[in-house]
Design an enzyme around this catalytic site. Structure first.
Site, PDB file in Angstrom:
ATOM      1  CB  CYS A  11      13.453  -4.589  -3.919  1.00 49.96           C
ATOM      2  SG  CYS A  11      15.091  -4.857  -3.229  1.00 49.96           S
ATOM      3  CG  ASP A 227       8.627  -0.692  -7.139  1.00 52.04           C
ATOM      4  OD1 ASP A 227       8.863  -0.632  -5.916  1.00 52.04           O
ATOM      5  OD2 ASP A 227       7.763   0.007  -7.697  1.00 52.04           O
ATOM      6  CG  ASN A 232      -0.068   1.629  -3.281  1.00 46.17           C
ATOM      7  OD1 ASN A 232      -1.016   1.201  -2.632  1.00 46.17           O
ATOM      8  ND2 ASN A 232       0.891   2.358  -2.736  1.00 46.17           N
TER       9      ASN A 232
HETATM   10  C1  0GY Z   1       7.392   2.327  -4.852  1.00 45.29           C
HETATM   11  C2  0GY Z   1       6.116   2.946  -5.071  1.00 45.29           C
HETATM   12  C3  0GY Z   1       5.071   3.095  -4.234  1.00 45.29           C
HETATM   13  C4  0GY Z   1       5.052   2.985  -2.859  1.00 45.29           C
HETATM   14  C5  0GY Z   1       6.039   3.234  -2.041  1.00 45.29           C
HETATM   15  O1  0GY Z   1       6.838   4.079  -0.075  1.00 45.29           O
HETATM   16  C6  0GY Z   1       5.904   3.494  -0.607  1.00 45.29           C
HETATM   17  O2  0GY Z   1       4.903   3.165  -0.016  1.00 45.29           O
HETATM   18  O3  0GY Z   1       7.261   3.281  -2.472  1.00 45.29           O
HETATM   19  C7  0GY Z   1       3.810   3.509  -4.815  1.00 45.29           C
HETATM   20  O4  0GY Z   1       2.767   3.365  -4.185  1.00 45.29           O
HETATM   21  O5  0GY Z   1       3.810   4.016  -5.942  1.00 45.29           O
HETATM   22  O6  0GY Z   1       8.430   2.946  -5.072  1.00 45.29           O
HETATM   23  O7  0GY Z   1       7.467   1.167  -4.502  1.00 45.29           O
END
Ligand code: 0GY
Length: 275
Positions: A11, A227, A232
């Site tokens: 998370c 998560d 996104n």
């Molecule tokens: C996740 C997935 C995403 C983003 C990030 O580091 C991040 O910005 O983890 C994603 O955009 O798929 O693991 O939360």
């Protein structure tokens, strides 16, 4: 009902931007998702512990994660993002702050992928601390990444079931490659991201066969997380309670469920309790 000691092993916290500004090089700007909101969600869901994963929108500044860990009274640990030239003193300070791993992104929509040389340098530096690497990649990059990942001298945790496309079935090359990689006992996988790999939409049940296969075949090396706050996700923002409910199908065996939510995250993030 989740078992006592359940851990959300993936998370994030975002901001608040006024206190923890987002990185200039970010590819997206989320709304604030502060620790207080995350802790309230965990309380509601019956989650007692969590692992905060540094998100790309905060770049290599891990302050928001460290602040949340410090406020958690030992209930949180973290995974940072760092530069390749990081020194031992800085790494030790992160360790004292509750960090137990480093994350590498190889995901197109989050910008340029991690540089393999930098990954090797960082991996070598974190081995003495007993940390692991968390790797986040698009499914179509796995083939290219396999030899790099296998060459690293530490435990590796794969995010979101390798981001396979659930509509392509269990026999798709990317999932077979993931299962092959998991034969190597240094690899772990997070069976979260059902909402990311699903193509059918809520309640994301098309993701269950993938998660369940991983849990059944590798019960000692799987982790799960919400998560939250779901960066996104554009189409179907998941209900975190519904994601918890999916666990009944992902790990119907109570022993598997306990390993997934309690035993495995404790071994990786609170190893002092198991040795
Ligand atoms: C996740 C997935 C995403 C983003 C990030 O580091 C991040 O910005 O983890 C994603 O955009 O798929 O693991 O939360």
């Amino acid at each position: 009902m989740l078992p006592a000691g359940a851990c959300d092993a993936h998370c994030h916290v975002f901001g608040p931007a006024g206190r923890f500004p987002f990185a200039p090089e970010r590819t997206y700007t989320p709304v604030d998702a502060p620790k207080e909101t995350l802790f309230a969600l965990h309380e509601r869901l019956g989650i007692e512990r969590c692992v905060l994963v540094q998100a790309s929108c905060h770049g290599k500044d891990n302050s928001a994660v460290l602040d949340a860990i410090a406020a958690s009274e030992g209930r949180c640990r973290g995974v940072a993002m760092v530069n390749a030239d990081i020194g031992e003193a800085e790494l030790l300070a992160l360790h004292d702050g509750g960090i137990r791993g480093v994350r590498f992104n190889f995901v197109t929509h989050l910008g340029e992928g991690a540089d393999p040389d930098a990954v090797r340098r960082i991996a070598t530096k974190i081995v003495p601390l007993g940390w692991h690497a968390v790797v986040h990649f698009d499914a179509d990059r796995l083939e290219m990444l396999t030899s790099i990942l296998k060459s690293l001298p530490l435990t590796l945790v794969i995010d979101h079931m390798g981001r396979v496309d659930a509509s392509q079935g269990l026999d798709q090359p990317a999932f077979r490659m993931l299962l092959d990689l998991m034969q190597d006992k240094r690899f772990w996988v997070k069976v979260c991201g059902s909402e990311r790999i699903s193509r059918a939409g809520p309640p994301f049940r098309d993701a269950v066969p993938f998660a369940r296969t991983l849990v059944e075949r590798f019960p000692e090396r799987v982790l799960w997380g919400t998560d939250w706050p779901h960066p996104n996700i554009k189409k179907h923002m998941p209900d975190d309670g519904a994601l918890v409910d999916l666990l009944a199908e992902i790990a119907p065996d109570t022993e598997h469920l306990h390993k997934l939510l309690v035993g495995n995250p404790t071994r990786l993030y609170w190893p002092e309790e198991t040795s």
